[in-house]
Design a protein around this motif. Structure first.
Motif, PDB file in Angstrom:
ATOM      1  N   HIS A  61      44.540  -7.716 -42.582  1.00 48.56           N
ATOM      2  CA  HIS A  61      45.990  -7.765 -42.643  1.00 48.56           C
ATOM      3  C   HIS A  61      46.482  -9.199 -42.392  1.00 48.56           C
ATOM      4  CE1 HIS A  61      50.124  -6.363 -42.263  1.00 48.56           C
ATOM      5  NE2 HIS A  61      50.213  -7.094 -41.115  1.00 48.56           N
ATOM      6  N   VAL A  62      45.851  -9.884 -41.466  1.00 50.53           N
ATOM      7  CA  VAL A  62      46.248 -11.262 -41.192  1.00 50.53           C
ATOM      8  C   VAL A  62      45.870 -12.174 -42.353  1.00 50.53           C
ATOM      9  CG1 VAL A  62      45.913 -13.228 -39.619  1.00 50.53           C
ATOM     10  CG2 VAL A  62      46.089 -10.928 -38.697  1.00 50.53           C
ATOM     11  N   TYR A  63      44.647 -11.966 -42.911  1.00 52.89           N
ATOM     12  CA  TYR A  63      44.222 -12.816 -44.024  1.00 52.89           C
ATOM     13  C   TYR A  63      45.228 -12.762 -45.181  1.00 52.89           C
ATOM     14  CZ  TYR A  63      39.621 -12.845 -41.753  1.00 52.89           C
ATOM     15  OH  TYR A  63      38.592 -12.993 -40.871  1.00 52.89           O
ATOM     16  N   LEU A  64      45.772 -11.531 -45.457  1.00 58.48           N
ATOM     17  CA  LEU A  64      46.645 -11.352 -46.605  1.00 58.48           C
ATOM     18  C   LEU A  64      48.072 -11.822 -46.341  1.00 58.48           C
ATOM     19  CD1 LEU A  64      45.454  -7.801 -47.810  1.00 58.48           C
ATOM     20  CD2 LEU A  64      44.855 -10.023 -48.802  1.00 58.48           C
ATOM     21  N   ASN A  65      48.553 -11.630 -45.089  1.00 53.88           N
ATOM     22  CA  ASN A  65      49.951 -11.935 -44.812  1.00 53.88           C
ATOM     23  C   ASN A  65      50.158 -13.322 -44.173  1.00 53.88           C
ATOM     24  OD1 ASN A  65      51.479  -9.235 -45.396  1.00 53.88           O
ATOM     25  ND2 ASN A  65      49.671  -8.623 -44.214  1.00 53.88           N
ATOM     26  N   ARG A  66      49.213 -13.811 -43.395  1.00 55.43           N
ATOM     27  CA  ARG A  66      49.362 -15.122 -42.754  1.00 55.43           C
ATOM     28  C   ARG A  66      48.072 -15.932 -42.911  1.00 55.43           C
ATOM     29  NH1 ARG A  66      53.353 -16.006 -39.066  1.00 55.43           N
ATOM     30  NH2 ARG A  66      52.556 -18.135 -39.302  1.00 55.43           N
ATOM     31  N   PRO A  67      47.760 -16.265 -44.118  1.00 60.36           N
ATOM     32  CA  PRO A  67      46.536 -17.058 -44.318  1.00 60.36           C
ATOM     33  C   PRO A  67      46.600 -18.437 -43.649  1.00 60.36           C
ATOM     34  CG  PRO A  67      47.848 -16.984 -46.317  1.00 60.36           C
ATOM     35  CD  PRO A  67      48.495 -16.012 -45.379  1.00 60.36           C
ATOM     36  N   ASP A  68      47.845 -18.877 -43.334  1.00 62.68           N
ATOM     37  CA  ASP A  68      47.977 -20.196 -42.702  1.00 62.68           C
ATOM     38  C   ASP A  68      47.423 -20.243 -41.282  1.00 62.68           C
ATOM     39  OD1 ASP A  68      50.296 -18.383 -42.376  1.00 62.68           O
ATOM     40  OD2 ASP A  68      50.998 -19.954 -40.990  1.00 62.68           O
ATOM     41  N   LEU A  69      47.209 -19.038 -40.701  1.00 59.35           N
ATOM     42  CA  LEU A  69      46.676 -18.999 -39.329  1.00 59.35           C
ATOM     43  C   LEU A  69      45.163 -19.132 -39.282  1.00 59.35           C
ATOM     44  CD1 LEU A  69      48.873 -16.105 -37.830  1.00 59.35           C
ATOM     45  CD2 LEU A  69      49.197 -18.577 -37.623  1.00 59.35           C
ATOM     46  N   VAL A  70      44.496 -19.007 -40.399  1.00 60.30           N
ATOM     47  CA  VAL A  70      43.032 -19.092 -40.421  1.00 60.30           C
ATOM     48  C   VAL A  70      42.630 -20.545 -40.197  1.00 60.30           C
ATOM     49  CG1 VAL A  70      40.958 -18.720 -41.787  1.00 60.30           C
ATOM     50  CG2 VAL A  70      42.885 -17.116 -41.968  1.00 60.30           C
ATOM     51  N   GLN A  71      41.782 -20.804 -39.205  1.00 61.18           N
ATOM     52  CA  GLN A  71      41.379 -22.163 -38.823  1.00 61.18           C
ATOM     53  C   GLN A  71      40.038 -22.575 -39.425  1.00 61.18           C
ATOM     54  OE1 GLN A  71      41.506 -22.623 -34.585  1.00 61.18           O
ATOM     55  NE2 GLN A  71      43.599 -21.831 -34.390  1.00 61.18           N
ATOM     56  N   VAL A  72      39.135 -21.656 -39.620  1.00 68.91           N
ATOM     57  CA  VAL A  72      37.793 -21.989 -40.091  1.00 68.91           C
ATOM     58  C   VAL A  72      37.230 -20.774 -40.814  1.00 68.91           C
ATOM     59  CG1 VAL A  72      36.640 -21.223 -37.989  1.00 68.91           C
ATOM     60  CG2 VAL A  72      35.577 -22.981 -39.413  1.00 68.91           C
ATOM     61  N   THR A  73      36.290 -21.038 -41.728  1.00 68.51           N
ATOM     62  CA  THR A  73      35.613 -19.949 -42.448  1.00 68.51           C
ATOM     63  C   THR A  73      34.232 -19.758 -41.874  1.00 68.51           C
ATOM     64  OG1 THR A  73      34.689 -21.427 -44.107  1.00 68.51           O
ATOM     65  CG2 THR A  73      36.901 -20.550 -44.531  1.00 68.51           C
ATOM     66  N   GLN A  74      33.629 -18.607 -42.237  1.00 67.08           N
ATOM     67  CA  GLN A  74      32.286 -18.286 -41.749  1.00 67.08           C
ATOM     68  C   GLN A  74      31.273 -19.296 -42.291  1.00 67.08           C
ATOM     69  OE1 GLN A  74      31.156 -14.204 -42.392  1.00 67.08           O
ATOM     70  NE2 GLN A  74      29.050 -14.525 -41.735  1.00 67.08           N
ATOM     71  N   SER A  75      31.491 -19.768 -43.522  1.00 66.64           N
ATOM     72  CA  SER A  75      30.556 -20.735 -44.112  1.00 66.64           C
ATOM     73  C   SER A  75      30.571 -22.048 -43.335  1.00 66.64           C
ATOM     74  CB  SER A  75      30.932 -20.974 -45.579  1.00 66.64           C
ATOM     75  OG  SER A  75      30.850 -19.757 -46.313  1.00 66.64           O
ATOM     76  N   GLU A  76      31.761 -22.485 -42.942  1.00 67.26           N
ATOM     77  CA  GLU A  76      31.847 -23.730 -42.167  1.00 67.26           C
ATOM     78  C   GLU A  76      31.180 -23.597 -40.795  1.00 67.26           C
ATOM     79  OE1 GLU A  76      36.065 -25.399 -44.037  1.00 67.26           O
ATOM     80  OE2 GLU A  76      36.026 -24.391 -42.083  1.00 67.26           O
ATOM     81  N   GLN A  77      31.260 -22.428 -40.189  1.00 67.36           N
ATOM     82  CA  GLN A  77      30.590 -22.216 -38.905  1.00 67.36           C
ATOM     83  C   GLN A  77      29.074 -22.275 -39.049  1.00 67.36           C
ATOM     84  OE1 GLN A  77      31.895 -18.577 -37.104  1.00 67.36           O
ATOM     85  NE2 GLN A  77      33.678 -19.563 -36.111  1.00 67.36           N
ATOM     86  N   GLU A  78      28.562 -21.676 -40.172  1.00 69.28           N
ATOM     87  CA  GLU A  78      27.110 -21.672 -40.367  1.00 69.28           C
ATOM     88  C   GLU A  78      26.595 -23.088 -40.618  1.00 69.28           C
ATOM     89  OE1 GLU A  78      26.542 -18.913 -43.507  1.00 69.28           O
ATOM     90  OE2 GLU A  78      26.838 -17.130 -42.236  1.00 69.28           O
ATOM     91  N   GLU A  79      27.389 -23.905 -41.329  1.00 67.79           N
ATOM     92  CA  GLU A  79      26.968 -25.288 -41.563  1.00 67.79           C
ATOM     93  C   GLU A  79      26.967 -26.099 -40.263  1.00 67.79           C
ATOM     94  OE1 GLU A  79      29.486 -26.932 -44.476  1.00 67.79           O
ATOM     95  OE2 GLU A  79      28.727 -25.666 -46.126  1.00 67.79           O
TER      96      GLU A  79
END
Length: 386
Positions: free
Chosen positions: A60-78
């Protein structure tokens, strides 16, 4: 997040904060692949209620407030894990030094009774000094001014025992002993004769009145050791108990501490005093003012008395000791002023200069000096203080 947390709580019935599934709700907002996959997959396994509720909340957050996302799972794995050193080191070892033997615990002694000793303060102080000194004078037979050889020696001992309870009372005791002899070729009658002869005791009992003032009862007694003679004269002019003087005075005593305590001593003023003089030899009674027709050979006078005993340390090498005594019955008067100047040569060697003027109108009149008398001598010798 709050909605998701509430949803998870309602789904589980209660919130278990120890459950690691809630980590994604409190960590920095991350875009997880599994969340999108579980929501968009057609043939996905049904997750448990808590995980599903958390996935729905995150989606629900991804769809309505994508601006709140700070990092992706791919960036964490790198970026990798936080502590690579812990992951790579499979076994953690500590460098510990083992002691061969542990230090034994100190033995604690059992409590034992302690004996308390209370010492009574000592209010007595003792001191003294003495010297043995010599005098010599040589004159050749052809000396243009004349004169004669003479030799002399004098010994002195002073002892003091003083009591002071640091409150009100004091008791001072002082004993002075002096004896000296001299010889000269011109005296054909006496091989030796005395030039110094004294036995004197001074005692004072004082009650403190104010600060340095004391109400004092003073006793003074003095005589001599042996006979006194003059050159080429067989007569005896003084002897033991001839005379003997005893003086008792009631008055005030002042403790002197002047010139930064370099000048110290006491001054005693006795308005009420009695002076007793005894002469054992009848033939000498008249020369000391005692009437010869009395069987007792004594004289008693009432009057006033003044005594002072002072010491002035001028410097490390020079000291002046002075004693003043005065008595008057308002019919006769007696005054003595003894002065001793000491020059310290070394620890045990010193030189003395003694000056002693005296006035006594009970003695016989002298055509040159009247009632005044004078004695002086200088000496060099051994000195000891204790």
């Amino acid at each position: 997040m709050v909605a998701a947390f509430a949803l998870g709580a309602s789904a589980a019935g209660r919130v278990d904060l120890k459950n690691g599934q809630y980590y994604r709700l409190f960590a920095p907002l991350t875009f997880y692949h599994s969340v999108a996959g579980s929501q968009l997959s057609i043939a996905s396994e049904d997750p448990d209620e808590v995980s599903g509720a958390i996935d729905q909340a995150l989606m629900h957050v991804y769809l309505n407030r994508p601006d709140l996302v700070q990092v992706t799972q791919s960036e964490q794995e790198e970026a990798g894990p936080l502590r690579m050193d812990i992951i790579e080191q499979t076994v953690v070892q500590q460098d510990v030094e083992m002691a061969e033997q542990s230090v034994p615990m100190p033995e604690i002694a059992e409590d034992k009774p302690v004996e308390v000793v209370i010492e009574k303060p000592n209010f007595w102080k003792y001191k003294g000094d003495g010297y043995l000194q010599f005098m010599q004078n040589y004159v050749s037979g052809n000396w243009y001014k004349g004169g004669e050889n003479n030799y002399a020696a004098v010994a002195s001992l002073t002892l003091e025992a003083n009591y002071d309870n640091k409150s009100k009372w004091k008791w001072e005791n002082k004993l002075e002993l002096k004896l000296g002899f001299q010889t000269s070729p011109s005296d054909t009658v006496h091989r030796f004769k005395t030039n110094e002869d004294l036995i004197r005791y001074t005692g004072k009992v004082g009650l403190q009145a104010a600060n340095r003032w004391y109400y004092t009862l003073q006793l003074l007694a003095y005589t001599q050791f042996t006979q006194g003679h003059k050159a080429n004269n067989e007569n005896t002019f003084s002897d033991f108990m001839s005379p003997f003087n005893l003086s008792v005075g009631l008055g005030m005593d002042y403790k002197v501490e002047w010139l930064n305590k370099k000048l110290t001593g006491t001054i005693n003023m006795s308005p009420l005093a009695v002076n007793y003089r005894y002469v054992d030899r009848t033939a000498l009674a008249a020369s000391f003012g005692v009437e010869t027709d009395k069987h007792t050979h004594s004289l008693t006078d009432f009057g006033s008395q003044l005594t002072a005993s002072l010491t002035w340390v001028m410097n490390d090498n020079v000291t002046w000791k002075s004693r003043i005594y005065g008595f008057t019955s308002y019919k006769r008067a007696e005054i003595e002023w003894e002065n001793t100047f000491t020059l310290k040569v070394s620890k045990y060697i010193s030189a003395n200069l003694f000056l002693f003027p005296r006035f006594d109108d009970s003695n016989n009149w002298d055509e040159e000096l009247g009632y005044w008398q004078f004695k002086e001598y200088s000496s060099l010798g051994f000195t000891y203080t204790f």
